[in-house]
Design an enzyme around this catalytic site. Sequence first.
Site, PDB file in Angstrom:
ATOM      1  N   ILE A  86      25.772  -7.817 -16.856  1.00 22.84           N
ATOM      2  CA  ILE A  86      24.608  -8.223 -17.718  1.00 22.84           C
ATOM      3  C   ILE A  86      23.351  -7.873 -17.556  1.00 22.84           C
ATOM      4  CG2 ILE A  86      23.754 -10.299 -19.188  1.00 22.84           C
ATOM      5  CD1 ILE A  86      26.512 -11.311 -18.624  1.00 22.84           C
ATOM      6  N   CYS A  87      22.449  -7.058 -17.993  1.00 23.76           N
ATOM      7  CA  CYS A  87      20.764  -7.249 -18.136  1.00 23.76           C
ATOM      8  C   CYS A  87      20.755  -6.453 -16.681  1.00 23.76           C
ATOM      9  CB  CYS A  87      20.418  -9.016 -17.610  1.00 23.76           C
ATOM     10  SG  CYS A  87      18.949  -8.584 -17.525  1.00 23.76           S
ATOM     11  N   ILE A  88      20.539  -6.609 -15.822  1.00 28.59           N
ATOM     12  CA  ILE A  88      20.009  -5.321 -14.776  1.00 28.59           C
ATOM     13  C   ILE A  88      21.116  -4.927 -13.557  1.00 28.59           C
ATOM     14  CG2 ILE A  88      18.822  -7.484 -13.024  1.00 28.59           C
ATOM     15  CD1 ILE A  88      17.500  -3.462 -13.385  1.00 28.59           C
TER      16      ILE A  88
END
Lengths: 221, 221
Positions: free
Chosen positions: B135-137
């Site tokens: 998720i995300c970075i």
Amino acid sequence: MKSIAVILSGCGYLDGSEIRESVAALWALSQHDVKVKIFAPDEPQTIVMNHYSGKATGDTRNMLAEAARIARGKIEPLSMLSDHDYDALIMPGGFGVAKNLCTFAADGASGTILYKELLYDITAMHSDGRPIGAICIAPALIGLALKGKKLELTLGADGNEAEEMRKLGHTHFETKPNEIHIDKTNKLVTTPAYMYDDAPINVVFEGIKKLVGEVVRMIQR
Amino acid sequence: MKSIAVILSGCGYLDGSEIRESVAALWALSQHDVKVKIFAPDEPQTIVMNHYSGKATGDTRNMLAEAARIARGKIEPLSMLSDHDYDALIMPGGFGVAKNLCTFAADGASGTILYKELLYDITAMHSDGRPIGAICIAPALIGLALKGKKLELTLGADGNEAEEMRKLGHTHFETKPNEIHIDKTNKLVTTPAYMYDDAPINVVFEGIKKLVGEVVRMIQR
């Protein structure tokens, strides 16, 4: 657009706001067409707990800076709360409510609200008929702030906390974590959430979603 | 019952795990019939940020003790991860991933994974065909761990982070926060979440729910 204030008291269930309950409230609010502003006192927590060991660390942490972790920096000091009118108030739980915002954890029914602006706002909102949603142990703080107002509220199973509420003239209703109790007269909506320590997270979210939905319905009537 | 490991790196998007993404992942997982275990390194964070001021505090905090705030104490040291087999791995984002678990924030494509057990587990899971949800970075950490494996992944809009991934031989796909990218060959599922800083929380939850759903489908096939 209607606006709702959310009050936090740190970041972590043992010494601040219960993280999952706070996130659930923000998630549920984001599903409605309302403005949301988050507040926390710019003051030290009464205690800092290591959440892995369960022991006090002896450190100090600031409630506003810690709650900003949940708020992603979009938060204001509690002292700013009274500068604006909000249509409703929502308070997630966690020990921070009972230790940082009031002395319920130590003093029960004889506890006091530690921030005068919080006491003022709860009293003003109640007397104006603006709704309050209180999650987990937060109904106990509302019960202290509005002693003698004969509130109906839930703190989950009927235990010591419920008994303290009865001493203040309130009536306790047993609920499960996916349920809410609605006090129509006082416009107080409550749900027990992690008063049930082992409640599955989706069940806690279900209760909080119902609570937020009911509070929003009350202000949109 | 299938089991899924969730890796955290602290508690707060500027120096640890993104709280809302972590809670969203746990909430989505609780809707499936799977066992979940949460891990974090029992090591100091590389930095501690005041999330209200946005400035470094100079303090130290332990990733395991901080992540335990999200996990409500039900968490184990990352060093225990390799002792058991998990059917899948899920990694929420936050700067902790790029600063505490690897050096991507400072070093980009030439960054390294800071915990050998984490590198070992990602490599082993990939070569065994067990799925990873990032998720995300967090896809950037997976990209570092699996350099040259020609992954397909998303980090949201195509920017500097995507360029660093291309240097490692991976392909970047633009997505919105309510979307996921599925790399069927590598069994890698990714969603950008708060790579979009102002994404509404319900939209972030929608993307993470899809990611978790896809990871669970992959292990139940």
